[in-house]
Design an enzyme around this catalytic site. Structure first.
Site, PDB file in Angstrom:
ATOM      1  N   HIS A  56       0.581  -1.257   0.338  1.00  0.00           N
ATOM      2  CA  HIS A  56       0.170  -0.001   0.128  1.00  0.00           C
ATOM      3  C   HIS A  56       0.870   1.396   0.076  1.00  0.00           C
ATOM      4  CE1 HIS A  56       1.354  -0.739   4.103  1.00  0.00           C
ATOM      5  NE2 HIS A  56       0.239   0.690   4.787  1.00  0.00           N
ATOM      6  N   HIS A  58       1.729   3.899   1.929  1.00  0.00           N
ATOM      7  CA  HIS A  58       2.246   4.760   2.819  1.00  0.00           C
ATOM      8  C   HIS A  58       3.759   5.006   2.993  1.00  0.00           C
ATOM      9  CE1 HIS A  58      -1.909   3.892   5.830  1.00  0.00           C
ATOM     10  NE2 HIS A  58      -2.013   5.327   4.919  1.00  0.00           N
ATOM     11  N   ASP A  60       5.555   4.745   5.142  1.00  0.00           N
ATOM     12  CA  ASP A  60       6.280   4.210   5.318  1.00  0.00           C
ATOM     13  C   ASP A  60       6.717   2.439   4.800  1.00  0.00           C
ATOM     14  OD1 ASP A  60       3.639   3.419   6.694  1.00  0.00           O
ATOM     15  OD2 ASP A  60       4.223   2.657   8.975  1.00  0.00           O
ATOM     16  N   HIS A  61       5.944   2.382   3.824  1.00  0.00           N
ATOM     17  CA  HIS A  61       5.835   1.411   2.882  1.00  0.00           C
ATOM     18  C   HIS A  61       6.193   1.619   2.126  1.00  0.00           C
ATOM     19  CE1 HIS A  61       3.493  -1.592   5.855  1.00  0.00           C
ATOM     20  NE2 HIS A  61       3.293   0.026   5.849  1.00  0.00           N
ATOM     21  N   HIS A 114      -7.461  -0.848   5.754  1.00  0.00           N
ATOM     22  CA  HIS A 114      -6.949   0.223   5.819  1.00  0.00           C
ATOM     23  C   HIS A 114      -6.749   1.379   4.559  1.00  0.00           C
ATOM     24  CE1 HIS A 114      -2.229   1.915   8.056  1.00  0.00           C
ATOM     25  NE2 HIS A 114      -2.120   1.324   6.896  1.00  0.00           N
ATOM     26  N   ASP A 133      -0.476  -3.637   5.916  1.00  0.00           N
ATOM     27  CA  ASP A 133      -0.939  -2.999   7.201  1.00  0.00           C
ATOM     28  C   ASP A 133      -2.412  -3.619   8.205  1.00  0.00           C
ATOM     29  OD1 ASP A 133       1.584  -2.544   8.113  1.00  0.00           O
ATOM     30  OD2 ASP A 133       0.538  -0.022   7.676  1.00  0.00           O
ATOM     31  N   HIS A 171       4.176  -4.833  11.516  1.00  0.00           N
ATOM     32  CA  HIS A 171       4.525  -3.828  11.753  1.00  0.00           C
ATOM     33  C   HIS A 171       5.022  -4.483  12.920  1.00  0.00           C
ATOM     34  CE1 HIS A 171       4.058   0.628  10.349  1.00  0.00           C
ATOM     35  NE2 HIS A 171       3.206   0.088  10.059  1.00  0.00           N
TER      36      HIS A 171
END
Ligand SMILES: [Zn+2]
Length: 255
Positions: A56, A58, A60-61, A114, A133, A171
């Site tokens: 996805h 985001h 942080d990915h 998400h 996530d 995570h």
């Protein structure tokens, strides 16, 4: 030959993971939170990065994609619905598409909630699922772009995979998730056992991931919202499962 995996921490509490095909030498990073830990993982394994499989959009990915692609010229595979928000995408995929990493083959599962276009990658021969996530160990992702009903359907889709599927999530949230899960099902023996295991792992500074889907089905309250005993504990007997799920998610958001 079976797939090999290498899991490592990134950023504050993200996981990075490499998936390696010993037959062809191909190696995929599933998501790329940041480039440096991926590079360190490649160095320590001696593997060569050929692909990045994105779950996805985001940051942080995806924050490491540009740097890794520039250095390794790897292919970037991303969900069709989010490709415009992900850097340097080569190939977009949707539900039931096949993705190959050398001789390893994944099926794409759309798992929105998400984010609206979130996908997971399931490798049936090796029983590996990379779920980003959507599902965490003893938890699930926040419902940010979708609806609780949509997220529940995504979790049901993942719950339909074989029990011995190893679940790689995005995570390290397991300890906090367990603390919360005990407020929902304090007498769940599988949860109590998982809590003891996780405390040991955390004390030894080891990751709590992967777990198996069977373990999650027994102990993760977010996968158990359609059980009458869970609805009863929440005072929601007779309500649709997604509403029970929404209540658990809402309590987690407030916890
Ligand atoms: Zn996310």
């Amino acid at each position: 030959m079976p797939a090999q995996t290498h899991l490592f921490p990134c950023l504050k509490d993200n996981f990075g993971v490499l998936l390696h095909d010993p037959e062809s030498g191909a190696t995929a990073a599933v998501d790329a939170p940041e480039a440096a830990p991926v590079e360190a993982a490649l160095k320590s394994t001696g593997w060569r990065l050929t692909d990045i499989l994105v779950t996805h959009h985001h940051a942080d990915h995806t924050g490491g994609i540009a740097e890794l692609k520039q250095r390794h010229k790897c292919r970037v595979v991303a969900p069709l619905g989010e490709a415009a928000r992900i850097p340097l995408v080569d190939e977009t995929v949707r539900e039931n598409d096949n993705v190959r990493v050398g001789s390893l083959a994944a099926r794409v599962l759309e798992t929105p909630g998400h984010t609206a276009g979130h996908i997971s990658y399931f490798f049936p021969a090796d029983k590996l699922a990379f779920v980003g996530d959507t599902l965490f160990s003893i938890g699930c992702g926040r419902v940010i772009e979708g609806t609780p009903e949509m997220m529940w359907q995504s979790l049901l889709k993942l719950r339909g995979l074989p029990d011995d599927t190893r679940i790689y999530c995005g995570h390290e949230y397991t300890l906090a998730n367990i603390r919360f899960a005990k407020t929902i099902e304090p007498a769940n023996a599988a949860l109590v056992a998982r809590a003891q295991e996780v405390e040991r792992l955390v004390a030894a500074q080891r990751p709590t991931v992967p777990s198996t889907l069977g373990e999650e089905k027994a102990a993760n309250p977010f996968l158990r919202a359609d059980l009458p005993e869970v609805a009863k504990l929440l005072g929601l007997s007779g309500q649709p499962a997604w509403k029970v799920f929404a209540e658990i998610r809402e309590r987690k958001n407030r916890s």
